[in-house]
Write a protein that holds these residues in place. Structure first.
Motif, PDB file in Angstrom:
ATOM      1  N   LYS A 188       0.968  -1.295   0.004  1.00  0.00           N
ATOM      2  CA  LYS A 188      -0.092  -0.088  -0.090  1.00  0.00           C
ATOM      3  C   LYS A 188       0.789   1.381  -0.085  1.00  0.00           C
ATOM      4  O   LYS A 188       0.688   2.233  -0.600  1.00  0.00           O
ATOM      5  N   GLU A 189       1.776   1.111   0.600  1.00  0.00           N
ATOM      6  CA  GLU A 189       2.899   2.394   0.760  1.00  0.00           C
ATOM      7  C   GLU A 189       3.564   2.570  -0.777  1.00  0.00           C
ATOM      8  O   GLU A 189       3.573   3.812  -1.167  1.00  0.00           O
ATOM      9  N   TYR A 190       3.901   1.448  -1.280  1.00  0.00           N
ATOM     10  CA  TYR A 190       4.446   1.633  -2.687  1.00  0.00           C
ATOM     11  C   TYR A 190       3.106   2.110  -3.599  1.00  0.00           C
ATOM     12  O   TYR A 190       3.596   2.921  -4.454  1.00  0.00           O
ATOM     13  N   CYS A 191       2.095   1.725  -3.618  1.00  0.00           N
ATOM     14  CA  CYS A 191       0.919   2.115  -4.207  1.00  0.00           C
ATOM     15  C   CYS A 191       0.589   3.569  -4.092  1.00  0.00           C
ATOM     16  O   CYS A 191       0.323   4.396  -4.901  1.00  0.00           O
ATOM     17  N   TYR A 192       1.034   4.099  -2.942  1.00  0.00           N
ATOM     18  CA  TYR A 192       0.815   5.691  -2.581  1.00  0.00           C
ATOM     19  C   TYR A 192       1.694   6.443  -3.594  1.00  0.00           C
ATOM     20  O   TYR A 192       1.266   7.317  -3.971  1.00  0.00           O
ATOM     21  N   HIS A 193       2.867   5.879  -3.546  1.00  0.00           N
ATOM     22  CA  HIS A 193       4.004   6.686  -4.326  1.00  0.00           C
ATOM     23  C   HIS A 193       3.748   6.862  -5.744  1.00  0.00           C
ATOM     24  O   HIS A 193       3.870   7.803  -6.245  1.00  0.00           O
ATOM     25  N   VAL A 194       3.222   5.615  -6.315  1.00  0.00           N
ATOM     26  CA  VAL A 194       3.007   5.557  -7.700  1.00  0.00           C
ATOM     27  C   VAL A 194       1.796   5.738  -8.274  1.00  0.00           C
ATOM     28  O   VAL A 194       1.474   6.203  -9.579  1.00  0.00           O
ATOM     29  N   ALA A 195       0.840   5.675  -7.373  1.00  0.00           N
ATOM     30  CA  ALA A 195      -0.822   5.818  -7.738  1.00  0.00           C
ATOM     31  C   ALA A 195      -1.561   7.049  -6.892  1.00  0.00           C
ATOM     32  O   ALA A 195      -2.388   7.724  -7.402  1.00  0.00           O
ATOM     33  N   GLY A 196      -1.323   6.676  -5.606  1.00  0.00           N
ATOM     34  CA  GLY A 196      -1.995   7.399  -4.920  1.00  0.00           C
ATOM     35  C   GLY A 196      -1.799   9.078  -4.934  1.00  0.00           C
ATOM     36  O   GLY A 196      -2.974   9.783  -4.975  1.00  0.00           O
ATOM     37  N   VAL A 197      -0.676   9.372  -5.098  1.00  0.00           N
ATOM     38  CA  VAL A 197      -0.258  10.927  -5.347  1.00  0.00           C
ATOM     39  C   VAL A 197      -0.834  11.306  -6.726  1.00  0.00           C
ATOM     40  O   VAL A 197      -1.061  12.489  -6.722  1.00  0.00           O
ATOM     41  N   VAL A 198      -0.952  10.343  -7.515  1.00  0.00           N
ATOM     42  CA  VAL A 198      -1.561  10.701  -8.943  1.00  0.00           C
ATOM     43  C   VAL A 198      -3.065  11.034  -8.669  1.00  0.00           C
ATOM     44  O   VAL A 198      -3.655  12.319  -9.165  1.00  0.00           O
ATOM     45  N   GLY A 199      -3.614  10.390  -7.713  1.00  0.00           N
ATOM     46  CA  GLY A 199      -5.088  10.718  -7.262  1.00  0.00           C
ATOM     47  C   GLY A 199      -5.120  12.140  -6.778  1.00  0.00           C
ATOM     48  O   GLY A 199      -6.074  13.022  -7.009  1.00  0.00           O
ATOM     49  N   LEU A 200      -4.154  12.531  -6.051  1.00  0.00           N
ATOM     50  CA  LEU A 200      -4.052  13.584  -5.094  1.00  0.00           C
ATOM     51  C   LEU A 200      -3.877  14.910  -6.171  1.00  0.00           C
ATOM     52  O   LEU A 200      -4.561  15.947  -6.076  1.00  0.00           O
ATOM     53  N   CYS A 201      -3.000  14.519  -7.340  1.00  0.00           N
ATOM     54  CA  CYS A 201      -2.704  15.641  -8.097  1.00  0.00           C
ATOM     55  C   CYS A 201      -4.075  15.761  -9.075  1.00  0.00           C
ATOM     56  O   CYS A 201      -4.527  16.921  -9.424  1.00  0.00           O
ATOM     57  N   CYS A 202      -4.964  14.918  -9.175  1.00  0.00           N
ATOM     58  CA  CYS A 202      -6.179  14.841 -10.134  1.00  0.00           C
ATOM     59  C   CYS A 202      -7.171  15.687  -9.481  1.00  0.00           C
ATOM     60  O   CYS A 202      -7.723  16.492  -9.995  1.00  0.00           O
TER      61      CYS A 202
END
Length: 293
Positions: free
Chosen positions: A132-146
């Motif tokens: 989940k920590e890895y997913c935050y770095h490569v995808a979760g932050v993309v959601g935050l940008c969006c």
């Protein structure tokens, strides 16, 4: 808008049109400024991902390329040099403008680099919390940008945006299981493999049996729980954001449905919606934007 900034936005839009597939058309459901920003965001994320996956370079060379990218990004965002001058990447002028325009925290863009760097070594995760920590770095932050680009009106959108990114990334992981093992990457947590008595070598050998089906059903159910949890994000977004998020949910969620239809045999073929269906979903979002904006 000055000439070089305009050229940077044009570059990002062309890259998104060429490589983002049907998602590019779903971007058209947004206002012009938001559409341009999504193309810039995609161009940045795609370029960082490509730097980490350059097949013609050694792992050390890829690591150096990512370090150089991090350094150049820092200099550009700190206004310590001219972002339009070589050797800086053509997406940087538009990226800096987008970050300032939508007040997106800079840390998100550095976090993505950290996530891609972690893929340079053989990937294993002992627990789901590590994944989940890895997913935050490569995808979760993309959601935050969006959500910054789309517009939101409640701080609870942050947690929901991260969960949405995790849902999409878990879908990618399950879809690309056979492809990733060829690059030394096993994203499924070891605790999950142990639970179903399925091994890394079984993935390498593409063993499709009852253990694998039960493992995949478990992982698909987990991914769906993140989709369900992230649905509250709709309540916090602008109408434009709601439309594009609905389209992306339908496209990515449809991949999970396709896996279930195939009885989870992702070894046999790469799961995905047919092009016509993705275009239909994107088209519905565009029509809604034209009629209800």
């Amino acid at each position: 808008m000055n000439t070089r900034l305009s050229e940077s936005y044009t570059y990002c839009q062309q890259l998104a049109k060429q490589t983002a597939g049907n998602f590019y058309y779903s971007f058209l459901a947004l206002r012009k400024e938001q559409f341009q920003a999504m193309c810039v965001l995609y161009a940045y994320m795609r370029t960082v991902d490509d730097l980490g996956d350059q097949s013609g370079l050694s792992l050390d060379e890829r690591g150096t390329a990512l370090q150089n990218w991090r350094r150049e990004l820092y200099l550009v965002l700190e206004d310590q040099s001219d972002p339009d001058a070589p050797p800086y990447h053509p997406c940087f002028p538009a990226l800096r403008d987008m970050i300032q325009r939508y007040r997106i925290p800079r840390d998100y863009f550095f976090a993505v680099i950290t996530g891609v760097e972690s893929d340079l070594q053989p990937v294993t995760f002992a627990t789901f919390e590590q994944l989940k920590e890895y997913c935050y770095h490569v995808a979760g932050v993309v959601g935050l940008c969006c959500i910054h680009i789309w517009g939101f009106h409640d701080e609870r959108a942050f947690a929901a945006g991260v969960e949405c990114g995790i849902a999409f990334q878990l879908t990618n992981i399950l879809r690309d299981l056979a492809e990733d093992i060829q690059m030394g990457r096993v994203y499924l947590p070891q605790e999950d493999l142990n639970r179903f008595e399925y091994t890394r070598s079984d993935i390498q050998s593409q063993i499709y049996d009852e253990r694998f089906r039960e493992l995949m059903q478990f992982e698909v159910d987990r991914a769906r729980s993140y989709y369900q949890s992230s649905e509250r994000l709709f309540d916090y977004l602008s109408p434009e954001g709601q439309r594009i998020l609905k389209a992306m949910h339908r496209i990515y969620g449809g991949i999970l449905t396709e896996m279930e239809r195939m009885d989870y045999n992702v070894y046999a073929t790469r799961c995905g919606l047919p092009r016509w269906r993705k275009l239909l979903i994107a088209g519905e979002a565009i029509v809604a934007a034209r009629w209800f904006s």
